[in-house]
Write a protein that holds these residues in place. Structure first.
Motif, short mmCIF file in Angstrom:
data_model
loop_
_atom_site.label_atom_id
_atom_site.label_comp_id
_atom_site.label_asym_id
_atom_site.label_seq_id
_atom_site.Cartn_x
_atom_site.Cartn_y
_atom_site.Cartn_z
N TYR A 125 0.86 -1.19 0.00
CA TYR A 125 0.00 0.00 0.00
C TYR A 125 0.89 1.24 0.00
O TYR A 125 1.89 1.30 0.74
CB TYR A 125 -0.90 -0.02 1.24
N PRO A 126 0.58 2.23 -0.83
CA PRO A 126 1.46 3.41 -0.95
C PRO A 126 1.73 4.08 0.40
O PRO A 126 0.80 4.39 1.15
CB PRO A 126 0.66 4.33 -1.88
N ASN A 127 3.00 4.27 0.71
CA ASN A 127 3.45 5.00 1.90
C ASN A 127 2.97 4.40 3.21
O ASN A 127 2.84 5.11 4.21
CB ASN A 127 3.00 6.47 1.82
N ILE A 128 2.71 3.09 3.23
CA ILE A 128 2.10 2.50 4.41
C ILE A 128 3.02 2.57 5.63
O ILE A 128 2.55 2.78 6.76
CB ILE A 128 1.66 1.03 4.14
N GLU A 129 4.31 2.42 5.45
CA GLU A 129 5.23 2.51 6.59
C GLU A 129 5.19 3.91 7.20
O GLU A 129 5.19 4.07 8.42
CB GLU A 129 6.65 2.16 6.15
N ALA A 130 5.16 4.92 6.34
CA ALA A 130 5.09 6.30 6.83
C ALA A 130 3.76 6.56 7.52
O ALA A 130 3.70 7.25 8.56
CB ALA A 130 5.28 7.28 5.67
N MET A 131 2.67 6.00 6.98
CA MET A 131 1.36 6.16 7.61
C MET A 131 1.34 5.52 9.00
O MET A 131 0.80 6.07 9.96
CB MET A 131 0.28 5.54 6.73
N LYS A 187 3.93 4.96 10.93
CA LYS A 187 4.78 5.76 11.82
C LYS A 187 4.06 7.02 12.29
O LYS A 187 4.11 7.39 13.48
CB LYS A 187 6.06 6.15 11.08
N GLU A 188 3.35 7.67 11.39
CA GLU A 188 2.60 8.88 11.75
C GLU A 188 1.51 8.55 12.77
O GLU A 188 1.26 9.31 13.71
CB GLU A 188 1.99 9.51 10.50
#
Length: 333
Positions: free
Chosen positions: A312-318, A320-321
């Motif tokens: 899923y796009p940017n899931i790691e960043a999501m 973490k946020e």
């Protein structure tokens, strides 16, 4: 309702959007007047306008809602929609954040028995109580927090569980975290005992139907400061096991309020509809049961095939946020 809620308080009334409007770090009382199709079009337009200028336009604000309908319908749905939208803009919400006036005020019949007042006076009393709680709100923080994870899908290929693991790895390991699986058939749904019987059992930390709900689930929820509900989207609805837990919470709800317990959710849909499940969490647990709703409290994503959450796009960043949002509530002070 507005007059009752704001009596004796300093306030500013905002009726129109202006580009220089600053609604961050504020106490916000939203007033909804539903039309014949159960919508408040001006409020929808207002939220659309502030979103256009800033996706964090309500950052660090706390909200509550007054809502009036000329029918017996629409008040809960309109409130859930508004809370969901504003929560994603950075606004937190009090537990029990709404006072709703439906046609003939029949929704206040139980309160009338408690307060022994005419229905219109009951309405104003409830508006005053909500206004006072909002006005006196001085932030939400937790010392030595205990986090409870509730889930009902033991499948090791669950995208919802995988997303929680991503969030968890960014949380400090010193935090107290309990994961509780609600297994199929272990929690019977509420069968609607009369109020006095429910209160009687609640005072003794029991329920007429007993079982794992009394032995483990209720004590864990009572002990927790933060509860994160892991919700795979089943037909745009909460899983039956989790719904049964919410329904059975009444026995604990009759014993204590949940204003000092924070509600979070992780919702993964196979196709679409994550917002539908998120709004059910808001309706059941923030509006009805009174859990505090921190800003940006529900993380949603779409993943169908096993392990597809990882692409899923940017899931790691999501993830973490989202963990950062939880930590912000914990370490606010």
């Amino acid at each position: 309702m507005i007059k009752g809620a704001l009596e004796g308080k300093d306030f500013v009334i905002i009726e129109d959007f202006k580009s220089n409007l600053n609604l961050k770090n504020k106490k916000l009382l939203f007033a909804l007047e539903l039309d014949n199709i159960l919508l408040d079009i001006p409020m929808i337009s207002f939220i659309k306008d502030i979103t256009t200028y800033d996706n964090n336009s309500l950052k660090n604000s706390i909200g509550a809602i007054l809502v009036n309908s000329s029918s017996e319908l629409g008040t809960k749905n309109a409130s859930q929609d508004l809370i969901f939208l504003c929560n994603n803009l950075g606004c937190s919400f009090l537990g029990h954040p709404i006072v709703e006036a439906t046609k003939d005020l029949r929704n206040f019949s139980k309160w009338q028995k408690v307060l022994n007042l005419p229905l219109e006076e009951v309405l104003i009393d409830r508006a005053k109580e909500l206004g006072n709680r909002l006005y006196k709100f001085n932030g939400f923080s937790i010392k030595d927090p205990k986090i409870l994870i509730l889930y009902s899908t033991p499948n090791t290929h669950s995208n919802t569980l995988a997303l929680w693991k991503m969030v968890y790895k960014d949380l400090p390991k010193k935090l107290s975290v309990e994961e509780l699986l609600i297994e199929n058939g272990k929690v019977l749904d509420c069968r609607g005992c009369n109020y006095n019987l429910c209160v009687h059992y609640g005072k003794n930390n029991k329920c007429f139907y007993g079982g794992v709900m009394v032995e483990q689930v209720i004590p864990s929820i009572e002990n927790a400061d933060i509860i994160i509900w892991l919700c795979p989207n089943y037909n745009d609805a909460l899983a039956a096991n989790l719904t049964a837990v919410i329904n059975r919470l009444t026995v604990l709800y009759n014993k204590m309020n949940f204003y000092d317990k924070a509600l979070y959710g992780i919702v993964v849909s196979g196709n679409s509809g994550g917002d539908s499940v998120a709004k059910q969490l808001i309706g059941a647990l923030n509006i009805n049961k009174g859990f505090y709703l921190p800003s940006n409290s529900i993380l949603t994503a779409t993943a169908n095939d096993p392990k597809s959450i990882y692409s899923y796009p940017n899931i790691e960043a999501m993830a973490k946020e989202f963990s950062d949002k939880i930590l912000k509530v914990i370490f606010r002070n």
